[in-house]
Motif scaffolding. Sequence first.
Motif, PDB file in Angstrom:
ATOM      1  N   PRO A  47       8.604  -4.415  -6.475  1.00  9.44           N
ATOM      2  CA  PRO A  47       7.383  -4.420  -5.672  1.00  9.44           C
ATOM      3  C   PRO A  47       7.668  -4.545  -4.178  1.00  9.44           C
ATOM      4  O   PRO A  47       8.674  -5.133  -3.775  1.00  9.44           O
ATOM      5  N   THR A  48       6.784  -3.979  -3.379  1.00 14.75           N
ATOM      6  CA  THR A  48       6.827  -4.225  -1.948  1.00 14.75           C
ATOM      7  C   THR A  48       6.358  -5.670  -1.742  1.00 14.75           C
ATOM      8  O   THR A  48       5.837  -6.298  -2.675  1.00 14.75           O
ATOM      9  N   VAL A  49       6.499  -6.176  -0.550  1.00 16.19           N
ATOM     10  CA  VAL A  49       6.034  -7.534  -0.272  1.00 16.19           C
ATOM     11  C   VAL A  49       4.522  -7.608  -0.486  1.00 16.19           C
ATOM     12  O   VAL A  49       4.013  -8.566  -1.072  1.00 16.19           O
ATOM     13  N   GLY A  50       3.794  -6.588  -0.063  1.00 16.39           N
ATOM     14  CA  GLY A  50       2.345  -6.564  -0.260  1.00 16.39           C
ATOM     15  C   GLY A  50       1.967  -6.583  -1.735  1.00 16.39           C
ATOM     16  O   GLY A  50       1.057  -7.306  -2.142  1.00 16.39           O
ATOM     17  N   GLU A  51       2.664  -5.793  -2.528  1.00 13.98           N
ATOM     18  CA  GLU A  51       2.398  -5.765  -3.970  1.00 13.98           C
ATOM     19  C   GLU A  51       2.756  -7.103  -4.614  1.00 13.98           C
ATOM     20  O   GLU A  51       2.052  -7.578  -5.510  1.00 13.98           O
ATOM     21  N   ALA A  52       3.835  -7.713  -4.154  1.00 15.72           N
ATOM     22  CA  ALA A  52       4.240  -9.022  -4.685  1.00 15.72           C
ATOM     23  C   ALA A  52       3.171 -10.063  -4.380  1.00 15.72           C
ATOM     24  O   ALA A  52       2.790 -10.864  -5.248  1.00 15.72           O
ATOM     25  N   LYS A  53       2.656 -10.042  -3.161  1.00 13.76           N
ATOM     26  CA  LYS A  53       1.608 -10.995  -2.783  1.00 13.76           C
ATOM     27  C   LYS A  53       0.338 -10.772  -3.600  1.00 13.76           C
ATOM     28  O   LYS A  53      -0.324 -11.738  -3.992  1.00 13.76           O
ATOM     29  N   ASP A  57      -1.206 -13.528  -6.008  1.00 13.96           N
ATOM     30  CA  ASP A  57      -2.594 -13.910  -5.750  1.00 13.96           C
ATOM     31  C   ASP A  57      -3.431 -13.786  -7.028  1.00 13.96           C
ATOM     32  O   ASP A  57      -4.244 -14.664  -7.330  1.00 13.96           O
ATOM     33  N   ALA A  58      -3.237 -12.714  -7.781  1.00 13.01           N
ATOM     34  CA  ALA A  58      -3.967 -12.542  -9.049  1.00 13.01           C
ATOM     35  C   ALA A  58      -3.604 -13.651 -10.032  1.00 13.01           C
ATOM     36  O   ALA A  58      -4.477 -14.190 -10.737  1.00 13.01           O
ATOM     37  N   PHE A  59      -2.337 -14.022 -10.078  1.00 15.00           N
ATOM     38  CA  PHE A  59      -1.874 -15.116 -10.932  1.00 15.00           C
ATOM     39  C   PHE A  59      -2.541 -16.424 -10.504  1.00 15.00           C
ATOM     40  O   PHE A  59      -3.084 -17.166 -11.347  1.00 15.00           O
ATOM     41  N   ASP A  60      -2.527 -16.720  -9.203  1.00 15.78           N
ATOM     42  CA  ASP A  60      -3.135 -17.949  -8.690  1.00 15.78           C
ATOM     43  C   ASP A  60      -4.627 -18.009  -9.011  1.00 15.78           C
ATOM     44  O   ASP A  60      -5.145 -19.059  -9.421  1.00 15.78           O
ATOM     45  N   LYS A  61      -5.321 -16.899  -8.815  1.00 11.18           N
ATOM     46  CA  LYS A  61      -6.764 -16.864  -9.095  1.00 11.18           C
ATOM     47  C   LYS A  61      -7.035 -17.080 -10.578  1.00 11.18           C
ATOM     48  O   LYS A  61      -7.994 -17.744 -10.953  1.00 11.18           O
ATOM     49  N   THR A  62      -6.181 -16.525 -11.428  1.00  9.89           N
ATOM     50  CA  THR A  62      -6.338 -16.715 -12.873  1.00  9.89           C
ATOM     51  C   THR A  62      -6.161 -18.185 -13.237  1.00  9.89           C
ATOM     52  O   THR A  62      -6.944 -18.740 -14.008  1.00  9.89           O
ATOM     53  N   LEU A  63      -5.139 -18.825 -12.679  1.00 12.82           N
ATOM     54  CA  LEU A  63      -4.917 -20.245 -12.965  1.00 12.82           C
ATOM     55  C   LEU A  63      -6.082 -21.098 -12.486  1.00 12.82           C
ATOM     56  O   LEU A  63      -6.521 -22.012 -13.195  1.00 12.82           O
ATOM     57  N   ALA A  64      -6.593 -20.810 -11.312  1.00 12.34           N
ATOM     58  CA  ALA A  64      -7.737 -21.569 -10.786  1.00 12.34           C
ATOM     59  C   ALA A  64      -8.964 -21.388 -11.672  1.00 12.34           C
ATOM     60  O   ALA A  64      -9.667 -22.362 -11.984  1.00 12.34           O
ATOM     61  N   SER A  65      -9.201 -20.165 -12.110  1.00  6.95           N
ATOM     62  CA  SER A  65     -10.338 -19.890 -12.987  1.00  6.95           C
ATOM     63  C   SER A  65     -10.178 -20.610 -14.325  1.00  6.95           C
ATOM     64  O   SER A  65     -11.149 -21.167 -14.857  1.00  6.95           O
ATOM     65  N   ASP A 104       7.596 -14.169   2.569  1.00  6.78           N
ATOM     66  CA  ASP A 104       7.782 -12.911   1.845  1.00  6.78           C
ATOM     67  C   ASP A 104       8.757 -13.095   0.682  1.00  6.78           C
ATOM     68  O   ASP A 104       8.539 -12.584  -0.412  1.00  6.78           O
ATOM     69  N   TYR A 105       9.826 -13.845   0.927  1.00  4.94           N
ATOM     70  CA  TYR A 105      10.801 -14.096  -0.136  1.00  4.94           C
ATOM     71  C   TYR A 105      10.169 -14.883  -1.285  1.00  4.94           C
ATOM     72  O   TYR A 105      10.359 -14.547  -2.454  1.00  4.94           O
ATOM     73  N   THR A 106       9.398 -15.911  -0.952  1.00  5.17           N
ATOM     74  CA  THR A 106       8.749 -16.727  -1.988  1.00  5.17           C
ATOM     75  C   THR A 106       7.787 -15.883  -2.819  1.00  5.17           C
ATOM     76  O   THR A 106       7.750 -16.006  -4.050  1.00  5.17           O
ATOM     77  N   ALA A 107       7.036 -15.011  -2.167  1.00  5.37           N
ATOM     78  CA  ALA A 107       6.107 -14.129  -2.888  1.00  5.37           C
ATOM     79  C   ALA A 107       6.874 -13.175  -3.801  1.00  5.37           C
ATOM     80  O   ALA A 107       6.501 -12.983  -4.967  1.00  5.37           O
ATOM     81  N   LEU A 108       7.953 -12.603  -3.294  1.00  2.51           N
ATOM     82  CA  LEU A 108       8.751 -11.670  -4.095  1.00  2.51           C
ATOM     83  C   LEU A 108       9.412 -12.388  -5.267  1.00  2.51           C
ATOM     84  O   LEU A 108       9.427 -11.877  -6.390  1.00  2.51           O
ATOM     85  N   LEU A 109       9.914 -13.583  -5.035  1.00  3.02           N
ATOM     86  CA  LEU A 109      10.537 -14.369  -6.099  1.00  3.02           C
ATOM     87  C   LEU A 109       9.528 -14.700  -7.196  1.00  3.02           C
ATOM     88  O   LEU A 109       9.808 -14.520  -8.384  1.00  3.02           O
ATOM     89  N   ALA A 110       8.334 -15.155  -6.810  1.00  2.94           N
ATOM     90  CA  ALA A 110       7.305 -15.485  -7.798  1.00  2.94           C
ATOM     91  C   ALA A 110       6.845 -14.237  -8.549  1.00  2.94           C
ATOM     92  O   ALA A 110       6.655 -14.267  -9.771  1.00  2.94           O
ATOM     93  N   ALA A 111       6.686 -13.118  -7.829  1.00  2.00           N
ATOM     94  CA  ALA A 111       6.258 -11.872  -8.478  1.00  2.00           C
ATOM     95  C   ALA A 111       7.292 -11.401  -9.495  1.00  2.00           C
ATOM     96  O   ALA A 111       6.942 -10.951 -10.591  1.00  2.00           O
ATOM     97  N   LYS A 122       2.071  -2.031 -17.309  1.00  7.95           N
ATOM     98  CA  LYS A 122       2.890  -0.874 -16.935  1.00  7.95           C
ATOM     99  C   LYS A 122       2.717  -0.494 -15.473  1.00  7.95           C
ATOM    100  O   LYS A 122       3.604   0.093 -14.869  1.00  7.95           O
ATOM    101  N   ASP A 123       1.570  -0.857 -14.902  1.00 11.90           N
ATOM    102  CA  ASP A 123       1.301  -0.544 -13.502  1.00 11.90           C
ATOM    103  C   ASP A 123       1.880  -1.589 -12.547  1.00 11.90           C
ATOM    104  O   ASP A 123       1.732  -1.481 -11.341  1.00 11.90           O
ATOM    105  N   GLY A 124       2.527  -2.618 -13.088  1.00 12.09           N
ATOM    106  CA  GLY A 124       3.121  -3.655 -12.262  1.00 12.09           C
ATOM    107  C   GLY A 124       2.168  -4.761 -11.857  1.00 12.09           C
ATOM    108  O   GLY A 124       2.557  -5.704 -11.186  1.00 12.09           O
ATOM    109  N   GLN A 125       0.930  -4.649 -12.272  1.00  7.78           N
ATOM    110  CA  GLN A 125      -0.063  -5.670 -11.944  1.00  7.78           C
ATOM    111  C   GLN A 125       0.055  -6.851 -12.902  1.00  7.78           C
ATOM    112  O   GLN A 125       0.450  -6.692 -14.056  1.00  7.78           O
ATOM    113  N   PHE A 126      -0.326  -8.034 -12.431  1.00  5.18           N
ATOM    114  CA  PHE A 126      -0.361  -9.206 -13.288  1.00  5.18           C
ATOM    115  C   PHE A 126      -1.357  -8.974 -14.418  1.00  5.18           C
ATOM    116  O   PHE A 126      -2.452  -8.483 -14.202  1.00  5.18           O
ATOM    117  N   ASP A 127      -0.968  -9.317 -15.651  1.00  2.00           N
ATOM    118  CA  ASP A 127      -1.803  -9.113 -16.831  1.00  2.00           C
ATOM    119  C   ASP A 127      -2.045 -10.465 -17.503  1.00  2.00           C
ATOM    120  O   ASP A 127      -1.162 -11.006 -18.171  1.00  2.00           O
TER     121      ASP A 127
END
Length: 137
Positions: A47-53, A57-65, A104-111, A122-127
């Motif tokens: 992933p790019t840094v933007g895609e990693a973030k 972010d989707a993971f964080d929102k899921t956990l909060a929900s 950026d590194y932390t986001a990429l590492l978590a992603a 398959k699209d690389g998105q958090f599922d």
Amino acid sequence: MNRATTALLALLLAGAAVGCSKSGDEKAADCATALIERTGGDAADKPTVGEAKERVDAFDKTLASMARSGYQGVASDAFDAVEQKTRDGEKNKPDACETLNEDDYTALLAAKAIDGLGWTGKDGQFDKLKMVENLGD
């Protein structure tokens, strides 16, 4: 060497250095490749840094929900799984990742950890469904 030759040589070297520099996306791809050993996952997942973030972010929102909906235990288990997957990468930053800033590194590492846990589609998105299924195993 005369001044004209020295100036020309300096210009050529400067041009070569600029031509050899990598874009942010290329640096992120190199870092993602280096993180595979630490996080597992798909070698094609770069992933790019933007895609990693976005993934994080989707993971964080899921956990909060989940926590708001009374599923704190599952949310905590998911957080712990990602934290465990990232632990080695936090201690030993690969050389290929040195050019990235800490955010950026932390986001990429978590992603990459999320991918390593098998929680991306398959699209690389958090599922989130893959996450819940995996935590149930």
